[in-house]
Design an enzyme around this catalytic site. Structure first.
Site, short mmCIF file in Angstrom:
data_model
loop_
_atom_site.label_atom_id
_atom_site.label_comp_id
_atom_site.label_asym_id
_atom_site.label_seq_id
_atom_site.Cartn_x
_atom_site.Cartn_y
_atom_site.Cartn_z
N TRP A 154 1.06 -1.66 0.01
CA TRP A 154 0.10 -0.26 0.23
C TRP A 154 1.29 1.19 0.14
CZ3 TRP A 154 2.00 2.17 4.55
CH2 TRP A 154 2.32 1.03 5.07
N ASN A 155 2.28 1.02 0.23
CA ASN A 155 2.99 2.79 0.34
C ASN A 155 3.56 3.02 -0.94
OD1 ASN A 155 4.29 0.55 -0.28
ND2 ASN A 155 6.21 0.77 1.28
N LYS A 178 -2.77 -7.67 -8.30
CA LYS A 178 -3.11 -7.77 -6.78
C LYS A 178 -2.75 -6.20 -6.16
CE LYS A 178 -3.86 -8.68 -3.07
NZ LYS A 178 -4.16 -7.48 -2.19
N PRO A 179 -3.20 -5.28 -5.90
CA PRO A 179 -2.57 -4.09 -5.71
C PRO A 179 -3.17 -4.54 -4.37
CG PRO A 179 -4.61 -3.40 -6.92
CD PRO A 179 -4.81 -4.75 -6.86
N GLY A 228 6.12 -6.73 -0.39
CA GLY A 228 5.34 -6.24 0.71
C GLY A 228 6.00 -6.46 2.10
N SER A 229 5.56 -7.00 2.78
CA SER A 229 6.48 -7.76 4.21
C SER A 229 6.48 -8.99 4.44
CB SER A 229 5.12 -7.35 5.77
OG SER A 229 4.65 -8.83 5.22
N GLU A 250 10.03 -8.90 -2.96
CA GLU A 250 10.77 -7.38 -2.54
C GLU A 250 10.13 -6.90 -0.94
OE1 GLU A 250 13.61 -5.95 -3.48
OE2 GLU A 250 13.16 -7.42 -5.49
N LEU A 251 11.41 -7.32 0.32
CA LEU A 251 10.73 -7.63 1.88
C LEU A 251 10.80 -6.04 2.27
CD1 LEU A 251 10.85 -11.35 2.05
CD2 LEU A 251 9.07 -9.88 0.66
N CYS A 284 9.76 1.39 2.35
CA CYS A 284 10.76 -0.41 2.32
C CYS A 284 12.13 0.23 2.09
CB CYS A 284 10.94 -1.12 1.27
SG CYS A 284 10.77 -0.13 -0.23
N GLU A 394 10.78 -3.37 11.84
CA GLU A 394 10.35 -2.25 10.78
C GLU A 394 9.51 -1.50 11.33
OE1 GLU A 394 8.78 -4.13 7.10
OE2 GLU A 394 10.03 -2.18 6.31
P1 NDP Z 1 1.57 -7.34 3.34
O1 NDP Z 1 2.77 -8.20 3.53
O2 NDP Z 1 0.79 -6.95 4.25
O3 NDP Z 1 1.37 -7.48 2.14
C1 NDP Z 1 1.54 -7.26 0.28
C2 NDP Z 1 0.67 -7.50 -0.11
O4 NDP Z 1 0.86 -8.63 0.09
C3 NDP Z 1 -0.97 -7.12 0.25
O5 NDP Z 1 -1.26 -6.70 -1.73
C4 NDP Z 1 -1.75 -8.05 0.17
O6 NDP Z 1 -2.90 -8.45 -0.10
C5 NDP Z 1 -0.81 -9.54 0.13
N1 NDP Z 1 -1.38 -10.31 1.11
C6 NDP Z 1 -1.54 -10.93 1.88
N2 NDP Z 1 -1.58 -12.41 2.37
C7 NDP Z 1 -1.07 -12.55 1.51
C8 NDP Z 1 -0.96 -14.18 1.08
N3 NDP Z 1 -1.45 -15.24 1.71
N4 NDP Z 1 -0.88 -14.46 -0.31
C9 NDP Z 1 -0.86 -13.66 -1.34
N5 NDP Z 1 -1.13 -11.93 -0.83
C10 NDP Z 1 -1.64 -11.83 0.20
O7 NDP Z 1 2.58 -5.58 3.32
P2 NDP Z 1 2.19 -3.87 3.22
O8 NDP Z 1 1.51 -3.86 2.39
O9 NDP Z 1 1.80 -4.24 4.91
O10 NDP Z 1 3.40 -3.51 2.65
C11 NDP Z 1 4.61 -3.56 3.52
C12 NDP Z 1 5.85 -3.95 3.65
O11 NDP Z 1 6.29 -4.20 2.59
C13 NDP Z 1 6.67 -3.41 4.32
O12 NDP Z 1 7.82 -4.08 5.25
C14 NDP Z 1 7.74 -3.15 3.39
O13 NDP Z 1 9.02 -3.28 3.85
C15 NDP Z 1 7.59 -3.33 2.84
N6 NDP Z 1 7.89 -3.12 0.89
C16 NDP Z 1 9.35 -3.38 0.53
C17 NDP Z 1 9.11 -2.81 -0.54
C18 NDP Z 1 10.81 -3.44 -1.23
O14 NDP Z 1 10.84 -3.06 -2.60
N7 NDP Z 1 11.47 -4.54 -0.40
C19 NDP Z 1 8.92 -1.83 -1.70
C20 NDP Z 1 7.92 -1.42 -0.61
C21 NDP Z 1 7.44 -1.73 0.76
P3 NDP Z 1 -3.76 -6.72 1.70
O15 NDP Z 1 -3.13 -5.72 1.71
O16 NDP Z 1 -5.54 -7.24 0.59
O17 NDP Z 1 -3.99 -7.81 2.13
#
Ligand code: NDP
Length: 527
Positions: A154-155, A178-179, A228-229, A250-251, A284, A394
């Site tokens: 979401w960021n 899938k945003p 994501g996370s 990318e976490l 991130c 984080e």
């Molecule tokens: P999340 O891991 O909570 O979610 C990321 C995405 O995955 C969302 O679209 C989420 O859906 C989806 N999702 C959730 N559960 C599942 C599953 N079981 N299987 C597949 N997809 C799933 O991360 P955030 O959205 O909270 O993002 C913040 C995190 O992203 C931070 O930790 C940050 O550091 C990291 N990040 C890393 C970057 C990089 O380039 N390394 C860049 C930007 C952010 P939903 O939101 O609908 O739950």
């Protein structure tokens, strides 16, 4: 700010169960739209359509695809205002954060991949010293995997979700994005734009929904790109492993900054302030913790505190209105508060900020209209150490913990005392020393006298070490990961009827071959 009617509401004609997700503006608390919560069946249907559309898109060739991507680049710039409004409305970030780090990135990326895809994916002529293939044409070829799934956070709804789709499309794949459920509107708007630019139907689709929609997507695609996370990243990796499909992850991160005593302190303080607070700290790759050599610690802390104190936080009302916008994801505010409380409990001091701001009335500094919005004051923490969460986990908020260190050795040891390894920065006027320290930090990127600027260099791979990810975006690897490799060996038509090692086995031939191997490979010395 955009009105609800101006924001993208439509969905790309997918049949779904009827569940809707409300999208909220985190800076006002207002609901700005709803999107469908797509289930596994809807995702499977999208996947069928994406697969059916892919061969024709691949057949466009690099030139045909580049034409569409360059039109998209122009579309993004022509519609920048509308896109910025949409991003600001669903993230609560400032107009500057939306413009610089999202429009600036996407504008560049559409052009970059249109231009570089043919070069990165061209057939590679390989020369071999292997005797058996002398005279043959040897090639390495890249071909699109087919259907790519991209799951985004979401960021940065444009940069980190749509951004990863661009090279996948440039390579000739269909993509389903899938945003995050929190910020789906930007992706829908871009889908609309891509259609306008002539991208064939179903080549780019947006599957709105929650985590389960993401999980369903992994079941359908040929490769998954996830941002994501780290926690969710592990689940994605496991699901991809079960299907034996590649995953690029990318976490999270906890990027350290090291300030040496010979640093340009004014520059270092400006960078510390900007990159810890930019996007309200929800980036991130950023500056999440600082280690400062003892002789310059007091001066650095004073400079950073003054600069952070001057920042205005609140609901963005256009360019120049506030420096720090909203906290996009509701539970993130709890994490930020918990990290600050934990630090205070363990002896840290708050020099600036330290509180959540729920509305303009209870303390938003300078920003207007934070009614019902979610904010956190830009915060500086000192007297911190590694027993505290703010230094090891984080935080993803507008906080900067600053720790005094005896010397560079201690700084490097503490910088590496982390499960993460996304980015890092080192500030020193001695750039050679700065670089040698940067090389010792376990991170996917390390900048000297700068921070996270590497993300703008699309020629360079961007990826995390340790728990910050697997694989990378950008550079040749950032598009080749969306392709399968095929080795091609072509024997010219004027060739022997059979090779000397073939049947029937004869003692003389076999001895000759064994002797040849000895001659070729057996002349070295044994030390
Ligand atoms: P999340 O891991 O909570 O979610 C990321 C995405 O995955 C969302 O679209 C989420 O859906 C989806 N999702 C959730 N559960 C599942 C599953 N079981 N299987 C597949 N997809 C799933 O991360 P955030 O959205 O909270 O993002 C913040 C995190 O992203 C931070 O930790 C940050 O550091 C990291 N990040 C890393 C970057 C990089 O380039 N390394 C860049 C930007 C952010 P939903 O939101 O609908 O739950």
């Amino acid at each position: 700010m955009a009105t609800v009617e101006q924001l993208p509401q439509a969905h790309n004609g997918v049949v779904h169960s009827g569940e809707e997700i409300a999208v909220e503006n985190p800076a006002t608390g207002q609901t700005i739209g709803t999107v469908p919560d797509l289930g596994a069946e809807a995702v499977a249907d999208m996947a069928r359509r994406g697969r059916a559309a892919q061969p024709a898109w691949e057949a466009y060739g690099f030139e045909g695809r580049a034409r569409v991507l360059l039109r998209a680049q122009k579309w993004v710039m022509d519609n920048a205002e509308r896109i910025v409004e949409t991003i600001v409305s669903e993230t609560g970030k400032t107009y500057e954060d939306a413009s610089l780090a999202e429009i600036g990135y996407a504008g560049n990326a559409f052009g970059f991949w249109a231009k570089h895809a043919p070069e990165y994916l061209a057939d590679e002529r390989v020369r071999s010293s292997q005797l058996l293939v002398k005279g043959k044409r040897i090639l390495l070829r890249y071909s699109p995997l087919g259907l790519i799934g991209v799951i985004g956070p979401w960021n940065y709804p444009l940069t980190n979700s749509v951004g990863d789709c661009i090279p996948a499309l440039a390579a000739g794949n269909s993509v389903i994005l899938k945003p995050s459920e929190i910020t789906p509107l930007t992706s829908l708007l871009i889908a609309e734009g891509l259609r306008e630019c002539g991208l064939p139907e179903d080549v780019f689709q947006v599957a709105t929904g929650r985590g389960q929609t993401g999980a369903a997507l992994i079941e359908e695609v040929d490769m998954i790109m996830f941002t994501g996370s780290t926690k969710t990243g592990r689940k994605v990796a496991q699901a991809a492993a079960a299907r034996l499909i590649p995953a690029s992850l990318e976490l999270g991160g906890k990027d350290p900054m090291i300030v040496l005593s010979d640093a340009d302190l004014e520059r270092a303080a400006n960078f510390a302030t900007y990159y810890s607070m930019q996007n309200a700290g929800q980036t991130c790759i950023s500056i999440e913790r600082a280690y400062v050599e003892a002789p310059v610690y007091d001066e650095f802390v004073a400079k950073v505190s003054d600069k952070v104190r001057a920042l205005r936080v609140g609901a963005p009302r256009g360019f120049g209105s506030v420096e720090v916008g909203a906290i996009t994801f509701p539970p993130q505010l709890d994490t930020i508060e918990a990290h600050v409380a934990d630090a205070i409990d363990k002896g840290a001091r708050v020099l600036v900020g330290g509180h959540a701001v729920q509305s303009a009335g209870d303390g938003a500094r300078g920003g207007e209209g934070a009614e019902g919005g979610r904010f956190y004051e830009p915060t500086v923490l000192v007297d911190v150490d590694h027993t505290m969460k703010c230094m090891t986990e984080e935080t993803f908020g507008p906080t900067l913990p600053i720790m005094k260190v005896a010397d560079a050795e201690e700084a490097v040891r503490l910088a590496n005392d982390s499960p993460y390894g996304l980015g890092a920065s080192v500030f020193s006027r001695d750039t050679a020393r700065g670089e040698s320290i940067a090389r010792r930090i376990e991170a996917g990127a390390a900048n000297v006298n700068d921070a996270l600027i590497n993300i703008m260099v699309l020629e360079l791979p961007m990826g995390g070490a340790k728990a910050s990810g697997l694989g990378s975006r950008h550079g040749a690897g950032g598009i080749r990961k969306y392709c399968s490799q095929q080795a091609i060996v072509v024997t010219p038509k004027l060739a022997l009827k059979k090779e000397p090692f073939m049947y029937p086995y004869r003692q003389r031939n076999s001895r000759m071959l064994a002797g040849l191997f000895k001659l070729l490979y057996g002349r070295g010395k044994r030390d």
